[in-house]
Design an enzyme around this catalytic site. Sequence first.
Site, short mmCIF file in Angstrom:
data_model
loop_
_atom_site.label_atom_id
_atom_site.label_comp_id
_atom_site.label_asym_id
_atom_site.label_seq_id
_atom_site.Cartn_x
_atom_site.Cartn_y
_atom_site.Cartn_z
N HIS A 103 7.29 -17.49 -6.08
CA HIS A 103 8.28 -17.82 -7.11
C HIS A 103 8.78 -16.59 -7.90
CE1 HIS A 103 7.18 -22.07 -6.53
NE2 HIS A 103 5.92 -21.71 -6.68
C1 BDR Z 1 5.87 -21.19 -11.76
O1 BDR Z 1 4.69 -21.76 -12.30
C2 BDR Z 1 3.66 -20.82 -12.30
O2 BDR Z 1 2.46 -21.45 -11.94
C3 BDR Z 1 4.09 -19.71 -11.38
O3 BDR Z 1 3.54 -18.47 -11.81
C4 BDR Z 1 5.59 -19.73 -11.51
O4 BDR Z 1 6.02 -18.97 -12.62
C5 BDR Z 1 6.27 -21.97 -10.53
O5 BDR Z 1 6.54 -23.31 -10.87
#
Ligand code: BDR
Length: 313
Positions: free
Chosen positions: A242
């Site tokens: 992500h």
């Molecule tokens: C986001 O949630 C977090 O757990 C990850 O680091 C990312 O920023 C993804 O939904």
Amino acid sequence: MPENIIIDTDPGQDDAVAILLALASPGDINVLGIVAVAGNVSLGQNAKNALKVVELSGRTDIPVFAGCARPLRRPLVTAEHVHGQTGLDGPDLPEPQKRIEDGHGVDFIVDTLRREPEGSVSLCALGPLTNIAMALIKAPEIAKKIKQIVLMGGAYFEVGNITPTAEFNIYVDPEAADVVFSSGVPIIMMPLDVTHQMLSTHKRIEAFEALGNRTGAAVAAMLGFSERFDLEKYGWNGAPLHDPCVTAYLIAPEIFEGRQCNVTIETASELTRGMSVTDYWHVTDRPKNTFFVRSGDSDAFYALLTERLARLP
Ligand code: BDR
Ligand code: CA
């Protein structure tokens, strides 16, 4: 000229990779500081993880601050089930020698922006938007200093990952997200719609390992850990990566495609709390406050990551 940025983060294996990409790219990105926020795990643990990542990169000149310990109006929701008890499980990183800077992370954001010229600093948000909302509430005049807020959060066609209708970062602090999306500051949004295309397949993880440096080995261990949960959840041939979409966008925006539209955050409903309601088809006259990134070239994205991480120790 490299772009001046502040990274706001809750590291997080994917946050760590996003930070490493920025720190490996001084020709493109000048990191003024890193601010931790409560999110994946507690504020204290996230701040410690940020120190570890900075030390891993060898860029111990970068100041690390601690920001807000909880969301504006809600109890903190965390994600140890994804990221492990430390939030950064996987690699065996040493206890950091570097210390958190004195002063509150929100004040660092405000004071830094006050010093800089108009429209000159990009804020990179990799976690819940609490610190950035607090900064905008505390000192609304800083809005004009911000060039753009590039954030990982939300979803539209992919809808949700922590609930059926919400992505984690927005869900944890929807009121803060509402402040940010209503601020008038230009927003570049990296939603699940694009991050779910950036799959860390075995071949891509092996390419990090094969770099032969300590960063490559640590990144391979991070992604090897964090993919366990996602592989079972989605059944894809790799886990989504992500947060590095945010820093990759600053270096190589041509990797990504999107469109300008309105995004409004749901704060009232219990059922759809934190939903990022996106007027993708322009069926309202709400202001187009966000560049919504819908797709990206995953091969180019991983090629950039591998090439840049090779530059670190
Ligand atoms: C986001 O949630 C977090 O757990 C990850 O680091 C990312 O920023 C993804 O939904
Ligand atoms: Ca994150």
